[in-house]
Scaffold this motif. Structure first.
Motif, PDB file in Angstrom:
ATOM      1  N   ALA A 108       0.811  -1.222   0.000  1.00 46.92           N
ATOM      2  CA  ALA A 108       0.000   0.000   0.000  1.00 46.92           C
ATOM      3  C   ALA A 108       0.845   1.272   0.000  1.00 46.92           C
ATOM      4  O   ALA A 108       0.402   2.318  -0.490  1.00 46.92           O
ATOM      5  CB  ALA A 108      -0.945  -0.003   1.202  1.00 46.92           C
ATOM      6  N   PHE A 109       2.055   1.207   0.522  1.00 44.95           N
ATOM      7  CA  PHE A 109       2.925   2.393   0.593  1.00 44.95           C
ATOM      8  C   PHE A 109       4.275   2.123  -0.073  1.00 44.95           C
ATOM      9  O   PHE A 109       5.297   2.677   0.330  1.00 44.95           O
ATOM     10  CB  PHE A 109       3.131   2.809   2.054  1.00 44.95           C
ATOM     11  CG  PHE A 109       1.860   3.208   2.744  1.00 44.95           C
ATOM     12  CD1 PHE A 109       1.358   4.494   2.630  1.00 44.95           C
ATOM     13  CD2 PHE A 109       1.139   2.276   3.478  1.00 44.95           C
ATOM     14  CE1 PHE A 109       0.175   4.850   3.243  1.00 44.95           C
ATOM     15  CE2 PHE A 109      -0.051   2.621   4.099  1.00 44.95           C
ATOM     16  CZ  PHE A 109      -0.535   3.910   3.978  1.00 44.95           C
ATOM     17  N   LEU A 110       4.260   1.279  -1.102  1.00 45.24           N
ATOM     18  CA  LEU A 110       5.512   0.872  -1.743  1.00 45.24           C
ATOM     19  C   LEU A 110       6.262   2.051  -2.348  1.00 45.24           C
ATOM     20  O   LEU A 110       7.489   2.136  -2.240  1.00 45.24           O
ATOM     21  CB  LEU A 110       5.221  -0.175  -2.822  1.00 45.24           C
ATOM     22  CG  LEU A 110       6.438  -0.720  -3.578  1.00 45.24           C
ATOM     23  CD1 LEU A 110       7.428  -1.351  -2.609  1.00 45.24           C
ATOM     24  CD2 LEU A 110       5.997  -1.738  -4.625  1.00 45.24           C
ATOM     25  N   ASP A 111       5.537   2.979  -3.003  1.00 38.24           N
ATOM     26  CA  ASP A 111       6.234   4.112  -3.635  1.00 38.24           C
ATOM     27  C   ASP A 111       6.915   4.987  -2.590  1.00 38.24           C
ATOM     28  O   ASP A 111       8.048   5.428  -2.776  1.00 38.24           O
ATOM     29  CB  ASP A 111       5.282   4.927  -4.503  1.00 38.24           C
ATOM     30  CG  ASP A 111       4.021   5.343  -3.787  1.00 38.24           C
ATOM     31  OD1 ASP A 111       3.652   4.696  -2.790  1.00 38.24           O
ATOM     32  OD2 ASP A 111       3.377   6.327  -4.215  1.00 38.24           O
ATOM     33  N   GLU A 112       6.231   5.246  -1.450  1.00 35.74           N
ATOM     34  CA  GLU A 112       6.856   6.030  -0.381  1.00 35.74           C
ATOM     35  C   GLU A 112       8.046   5.283   0.224  1.00 35.74           C
ATOM     36  O   GLU A 112       9.094   5.852   0.518  1.00 35.74           O
ATOM     37  CB  GLU A 112       5.848   6.355   0.727  1.00 35.74           C
ATOM     38  CG  GLU A 112       4.774   7.350   0.330  1.00 35.74           C
ATOM     39  CD  GLU A 112       3.506   6.662  -0.116  1.00 35.74           C
ATOM     40  OE1 GLU A 112       3.580   5.503  -0.583  1.00 35.74           O
ATOM     41  OE2 GLU A 112       2.426   7.286  -0.002  1.00 35.74           O
ATOM     42  N   ASP A 287      -5.529   5.737   6.318  1.00 31.84           N
ATOM     43  CA  ASP A 287      -4.323   6.177   5.619  1.00 31.84           C
ATOM     44  C   ASP A 287      -4.423   5.909   4.114  1.00 31.84           C
ATOM     45  O   ASP A 287      -3.450   5.509   3.468  1.00 31.84           O
ATOM     46  CB  ASP A 287      -3.080   5.496   6.187  1.00 31.84           C
ATOM     47  CG  ASP A 287      -2.744   5.962   7.584  1.00 31.84           C
ATOM     48  OD1 ASP A 287      -2.379   7.136   7.745  1.00 31.84           O
ATOM     49  OD2 ASP A 287      -2.870   5.158   8.526  1.00 31.84           O
ATOM     50  N   GLY A 288      -5.608   6.109   3.565  1.00 29.61           N
ATOM     51  CA  GLY A 288      -5.806   5.908   2.139  1.00 29.61           C
ATOM     52  C   GLY A 288      -6.150   4.483   1.753  1.00 29.61           C
ATOM     53  O   GLY A 288      -6.514   4.226   0.597  1.00 29.61           O
ATOM     54  N   PRO A 339      -8.841   7.081  12.941  1.00 27.79           N
ATOM     55  CA  PRO A 339      -7.704   6.208  13.275  1.00 27.79           C
ATOM     56  C   PRO A 339      -6.711   6.098  12.112  1.00 27.79           C
ATOM     57  O   PRO A 339      -7.105   6.068  10.951  1.00 27.79           O
ATOM     58  CB  PRO A 339      -8.377   4.854  13.544  1.00 27.79           C
ATOM     59  CG  PRO A 339      -9.838   5.148  13.759  1.00 27.79           C
ATOM     60  CD  PRO A 339     -10.112   6.337  12.887  1.00 27.79           C
ATOM     61  N   TYR A 340      -5.420   6.029  12.446  1.00 28.22           N
ATOM     62  CA  TYR A 340      -4.395   5.874  11.407  1.00 28.22           C
ATOM     63  C   TYR A 340      -3.227   5.047  11.936  1.00 28.22           C
ATOM     64  O   TYR A 340      -3.050   4.903  13.156  1.00 28.22           O
ATOM     65  CB  TYR A 340      -3.902   7.240  10.919  1.00 28.22           C
ATOM     66  CG  TYR A 340      -3.239   8.096  11.977  1.00 28.22           C
ATOM     67  CD1 TYR A 340      -1.867   8.029  12.202  1.00 28.22           C
ATOM     68  CD2 TYR A 340      -3.979   8.985  12.750  1.00 28.22           C
ATOM     69  CE1 TYR A 340      -1.245   8.822  13.167  1.00 28.22           C
ATOM     70  CE2 TYR A 340      -3.368   9.782  13.716  1.00 28.22           C
ATOM     71  CZ  TYR A 340      -2.010   9.695  13.928  1.00 28.22           C
ATOM     72  OH  TYR A 340      -1.394  10.467  14.888  1.00 28.22           O
ATOM     73  N   ILE A 341      -2.410   4.499  11.015  1.00 23.86           N
ATOM     74  CA  ILE A 341      -1.257   3.686  11.427  1.00 23.86           C
ATOM     75  C   ILE A 341       0.080   4.262  10.975  1.00 23.86           C
ATOM     76  O   ILE A 341       1.126   3.821  11.439  1.00 23.86           O
ATOM     77  CB  ILE A 341      -1.354   2.233  10.928  1.00 23.86           C
ATOM     78  CG1 ILE A 341      -1.390   2.169   9.405  1.00 23.86           C
ATOM     79  CG2 ILE A 341      -2.539   1.506  11.548  1.00 23.86           C
ATOM     80  CD1 ILE A 341      -1.112   0.786   8.844  1.00 23.86           C
ATOM     81  N   ILE A 342       0.078   5.232  10.062  1.00 21.25           N
ATOM     82  CA  ILE A 342       1.341   5.825   9.611  1.00 21.25           C
ATOM     83  C   ILE A 342       1.693   6.985  10.534  1.00 21.25           C
ATOM     84  O   ILE A 342       1.080   8.050  10.487  1.00 21.25           O
ATOM     85  CB  ILE A 342       1.258   6.321   8.156  1.00 21.25           C
ATOM     86  CG1 ILE A 342       0.888   5.169   7.218  1.00 21.25           C
ATOM     87  CG2 ILE A 342       2.588   6.947   7.740  1.00 21.25           C
ATOM     88  CD1 ILE A 342       1.901   4.036   7.186  1.00 21.25           C
ATOM     89  N   LEU A 353       8.614  13.725   5.666  1.00 25.00           N
ATOM     90  CA  LEU A 353       7.829  13.989   4.470  1.00 25.00           C
ATOM     91  C   LEU A 353       6.330  13.953   4.746  1.00 25.00           C
ATOM     92  O   LEU A 353       5.541  14.602   4.056  1.00 25.00           O
ATOM     93  CB  LEU A 353       8.173  12.960   3.385  1.00 25.00           C
ATOM     94  CG  LEU A 353       9.659  12.806   3.048  1.00 25.00           C
ATOM     95  CD1 LEU A 353       9.860  11.664   2.061  1.00 25.00           C
ATOM     96  CD2 LEU A 353      10.215  14.113   2.481  1.00 25.00           C
ATOM     97  N   LYS A 354       5.960  13.183   5.741  1.00 24.11           N
ATOM     98  CA  LYS A 354       4.551  13.038   6.100  1.00 24.11           C
ATOM     99  C   LYS A 354       4.458  12.583   7.542  1.00 24.11           C
ATOM    100  O   LYS A 354       5.293  11.821   8.019  1.00 24.11           O
ATOM    101  CB  LYS A 354       3.876  12.001   5.182  1.00 24.11           C
ATOM    102  CG  LYS A 354       2.427  11.717   5.514  1.00 24.11           C
ATOM    103  CD  LYS A 354       1.865  10.612   4.602  1.00 24.11           C
ATOM    104  CE  LYS A 354       0.438  10.257   4.994  1.00 24.11           C
ATOM    105  NZ  LYS A 354      -0.126   9.174   4.130  1.00 24.11           N
ATOM    106  N   SER A 355       3.447  13.069   8.246  1.00 25.37           N
ATOM    107  CA  SER A 355       3.240  12.610   9.616  1.00 25.37           C
ATOM    108  C   SER A 355       1.749  12.530   9.898  1.00 25.37           C
ATOM    109  O   SER A 355       0.943  13.235   9.280  1.00 25.37           O
ATOM    110  CB  SER A 355       3.913  13.556  10.625  1.00 25.37           C
ATOM    111  OG  SER A 355       3.389  14.863  10.515  1.00 25.37           O
ATOM    112  N   GLY A 356       1.388  11.663  10.821  1.00 26.89           N
ATOM    113  CA  GLY A 356      -0.011  11.489  11.178  1.00 26.89           C
ATOM    114  C   GLY A 356      -0.571  12.744  11.824  1.00 26.89           C
ATOM    115  O   GLY A 356       0.105  13.405  12.611  1.00 26.89           O
TER     116      GLY A 356
END
Length: 456
Positions: A108-112, A287-288, A339-342, A353-356
Motif C-alpha cells: 500500500a505504501f511501496l512508492d513512499e 491512511d488511504g 484512526p491511522y497507522i502511519i 515527508l509526512k506525519s499522522g
C-alpha cells in the motif's frame, strides 16, 4: 511569391501546426498519466534499481512506534524482525514481499517506502528509500496474537484522542519467513480493515443512539419481554424475561425484545440515518487504504426482519475498523478522531515527508455520548464483571453474532476506557467462539492490561 508557392507554404505550416499540437497533446497526456501512474510504473517488479530477482530490496526501514525494526534491507536482502511472534502479529500491517497482503506497507505504501518522487523516480543519492514508522506497538500486537490463541478474528485498539492505532492484529496469520502451506484459510486478509461480520448485540448501541436522537421518552419508555416478543406474527426470541425494561437495563441485560421494538418504533428511515451517521453504508479509509463497508440495509425488509436488524442480525454487517471509530466517538464527547497507522515517513536525511495528524468529525452530541458512556459503564459493572478490567474504567458492549444453525456464533466485545490517562477504544472479534461475554471479553481484558502496563 506565386499563388501556388503560397498555398504550398500554408499547407506545410498547417501540417507543422497539427504535428506540434499532437506532440504537445501527447506530452501533456504523458505527464498527466505520469502524475497518476508514475509511482506504479516506477515500482513495477521489472525495475532492477529496487528489485532483485523480483523481490523488493531497495526500500527504507519499517518500524513500530518505539523504533523496533519490523522490516529493513540488509546486504541487498529484505529481512523481517528476528522475533517470530512480532513477525506474525504485525505482518498484516507490514506486508509481505510478494504483495499478497494488499493492506501492508510493502504494497500500500511501496512508492513512499522506495523513495519515489515524480522528478527523480526511485533514484536518490543515498541509494535508500524512505523510512516509515507505524503507530503500532509490536509488543501489544504480540499480546493480542497470544490472547487470540487458536481462534480466528481480529483485535484493534486506538488512542481516541490522537487517532494512533496501537494494535491491529488479524488471525489466522503467517510467518513471512516461511512459505504459506494453506492459503485458503485467509491468512493474507487483514480482517480489521477488510473484514465484515454479523454484529449481534453490539449493534444495540446504534439502536440506543437512534432512540436518544429521535424519541423524547427514550430513557423512560418501557417494553415487555417474555423470553422474546411476537412481531408480525413471528417470534423474536430473547435469552431472558425482562418486564418493564428501560433503555439502560436493555443494554445491561442485552434484551432483544426491547431493542427490536425500539427499532420498530423508530422506523426504517431514522434507524438508517443514525447508522449512516456512525459510518454504515459509507466508504471509509485508513491512511488511504479502503476499508470494507459496514452495511445496514432495511428498505425491503419485512416487519420481523426489521426487528432482527435492530439487534444486529438480519443482514447487518460490521467492519471492525468502522465500529472502533464509533466507540472512539462515544468516548470523545461525540467527536470521532480518524484512526491511522502511519506515524511518519522520513527520507534518509531525516526530513519528515509526512506525519499522522488529528482529524475529527462530529458523530453524535456530547449529551448522548455521555448517556451512552454511563450505560456502557454500568453494563460492564453489572453484566461482564469490572474485575476483568480492574482500574481501566471500561465501558463496553458484547455481541453474540449468530451466523447459521450449524455454526458457533462469533464473539464480539467493543468499547473504550473512560479515562483521560488511558484513552483507548477497541473492537475485538473472535470467530465461532460463542457468547461475547466469553472469549472476546477475555481477549480484550488481556490486551488492555498489557497495553496499560506497557504505557504506564
Amino acid at each position: 511569391m506565386g499563388e501556388g508557392t503560397m498555398k504550398q507554404a500554408l499547407r506545410r505550416s498547417s501540417i507543422i501546426l497539427v504535428i506540434t499540437f499532437v506532440f504537445i497533446t501527447g506530452i501533456a497526456f504523458f505527464y498527466v498519466r505520469l502524475g497518476f501512474k508514475g509511482a506504479k510504473w516506477a515500482t513495477y517488479p521489472t525495475n532492477k534499481h529496487i528489485y532483485t530477482n523480483g523481490v523488493i530490496t531497495k526500500a527504507g526501514e519499517i518500524t513500530d512506534t518505539n523504533g523496533v525494526v519490523l522490516a529493513k534491507t540488509e546486504n541487498e536482502t529484505r529481512v523481517f524482525n528476528a522475533d517470530e511472534n512480532i513477525r506474525k502479529s504485525t505482518i498484516h500491517a507490514v506486508g509481505d514481499l510478494k504483495g499478497y497482503v494488499s493492506t501492508g506497507v510493502h504494497t500500500a505504501f511501496l512508492d513512499e517506502l522506495c523513495g519515489y518522487d515524480p522528478i527523480n523516480g526511485t533514484y536518490n543519492f543515498s541509494g535508500q528509500g524512505n523510512n516509515i514508522q507505524l503507530t503500532l506497538d509490536a509488543d501489544i500486537c504480540v499480546s493480542a496474537l497470544k490472547a487470540m490463541g487458536k481462534y480466528s478474528g481480529t483485535v484493534g485498539i486506538y488512542n481516541y484522542k490522537t487517532g494512533e492505532i496501537v494494535c491491529m492484529v488479524s488471525t489466522p496469520t503467517f510467518d513471512p519467513n516461511v512459505n504459506v502451506v494453506n492459503e485458503t484459510e485467509g491468512v493474507y486478509v487483514n480482517k480489521f480493515v477488510s473484514g465484515v461480520y454479523t454484529p449481534g448485540s453490539i449493534f444495540k448501541l446504534v439502536t440506543a443512539l437512534s432512540a436518544l436522537e429521535n424519541l423524547d421518552d427514550a430513557e423512560t419508555m418501557q417494553f415487555g419481554c417474555k423470553n422474546g416478543v411476537e412481531i408480525g406474527g413471528e417470534w423474536l426470541r430473547c435469552m431472558g424475561y425482562h418486564n418493564n425494561t428501560t433503555l439502560d437495563k436493555a443494554l445491561i441485560y442485552s434484551c432483544n425484545a426491547f431493542c427490536s421494538q425500539t427499532a420498530l418504533k423508530l422506523g426504517k428511515s431514522k434507524m438508517t440515518a443514525t447508522a449512516q451517521k456512525v459510518g454504515f453504508n459509507k466508504k471509509l479509509t485508513m491512511d488511504g487504504i479502503e476499508c470494507a463497508q459496514s452495511k445496514y440495509v432495511v428498505d425491503d425488509s419485512n416487519e420481523i426482519d426489521f426487528g432482527w436488524s435492530g439487534i444486529g442480525q438480519h443482514n447487518d454487517l460490521v467492519n471492525p475498523y468502522q465500529y472502533m471509530r464509533f466507540m472512539g466517538a462515544i468516548a470523545n464527547d461525540g467527536k470521532a478522531v480518524k484512526p491511522y497507522i502511519i506515524k511518519k515517513i522520513e527520507n534518509s536525511d531525516g526530513v519528515i515527508l509526512k506525519s499522522g495528524k488529528i482529524s475529527k468529525i462530529s458523530m453524535l452530541s456530547k449529551e448522548n455520548s455521555q448517556i451512552l458512556t454511563d450505560m456502557m459503564r454500568q453494563t460492564v459493572k453489572k453484566s461482564y464483571g469490572d474485575y476483568r478490567f480492574s482500574g481501566l474504567e471500561v465501558c463496553g458492549k458484547t455481541g453474540t453474532a449468530e451466523i447459521g444453525k450449524n455454526a458457533s456464533p462469533h464473539s464480539w466485545f467493543v468499547g473504550f476506557c473512560n479515562n483521560e490517562q488511558k484513552p483507548y477504544a477497541f473492537a475485538v472479534v473472535v470467530e465461532n467462539a460463542g457468547a461475547g461475554n466469553g472469549e472476546a471479553t477475555n481477549v480484550a481484558s488481556k490486551v488492555l492490561k498489557a497495553l496499560v502496563k506497557t504505557s504506564g
